[in-house]
Design an enzyme around this catalytic site. Structure first.
Site: not given
Length: 161
Positions: A83, A92, A95, A97
């Site tokens: 990452r 990025r 990611d 979440d």
């Protein structure tokens, strides 16, 4: 076992491949069961616009992991895929979440569930709608009802996974 929903995003280093690798890793993890993933979409970035478009998806699965242990798993996958996060709301490589963890509300220094901005983001709500259109959210609306309140004109369908 509890049902979790996660958002996946990437806009660096072959984003579709980044998402596909994360999907493969999650699908094969021994604490992840009944894994389902949405189609993959492209969207404009939130925040600074001097970055590539994002690739986004959502996934749901059953797990016996606690919320923080699941967060650790997601962060380990991000790190395993090297990452890169150069700045807040910047580009990025990956990611992951945690959007929802059953019906739980979690607020601590490491984790906020439901995810703080998910209701405002078409790139989260569209893939979530593909997985659970009639799921009731904490605001009393279904995923589809919430989605219809958002501008999703920047979303482009990329592919089914």
């Amino acid at each position: 076992m509890i049902q979790a929903y996660i958002g996946l995003g990437s806009n660096l280093e072959n984003p579709v491949a980044q998402i596909q690798q994360a999907i493969k890793t999650l699908r094969n993890h021994n604490s992840v069961h009944a894994f389902h993933v949405s189609p993959i979409y492209s969207s404009k970035p939130v925040g600074p616009q001097d970055q590539p478009d994002y690739i986004n998806a959502a996934a749901t699965f059953m797990t016996e992991l606690s919320p923080l242990t699941l967060l650790d798993l997601l962060q380990n996958i991000e790190q395993a895929q090297r990452r890169i996060r150069e700045r807040h709301w910047g580009p990025r490589t990956l990611d992951l979440d945690l959007l929802l963890y059953g019906q739980e509300t979690i607020q601590n220094s490491r984790l906020t569930v439901p995810h703080a901005f998910m209701l405002e983001r078409g790139f989260v709500m569209q893939p979530l709608s593909d997985l659970a259109p009639d799921m009731l959210l904490a605001n009393g609306k279904t995923v589809t009802e919430q989605l219809h309140q958002l501008d999703t004109s920047d979303l482009v369908f990329i592919k089914e996974e």
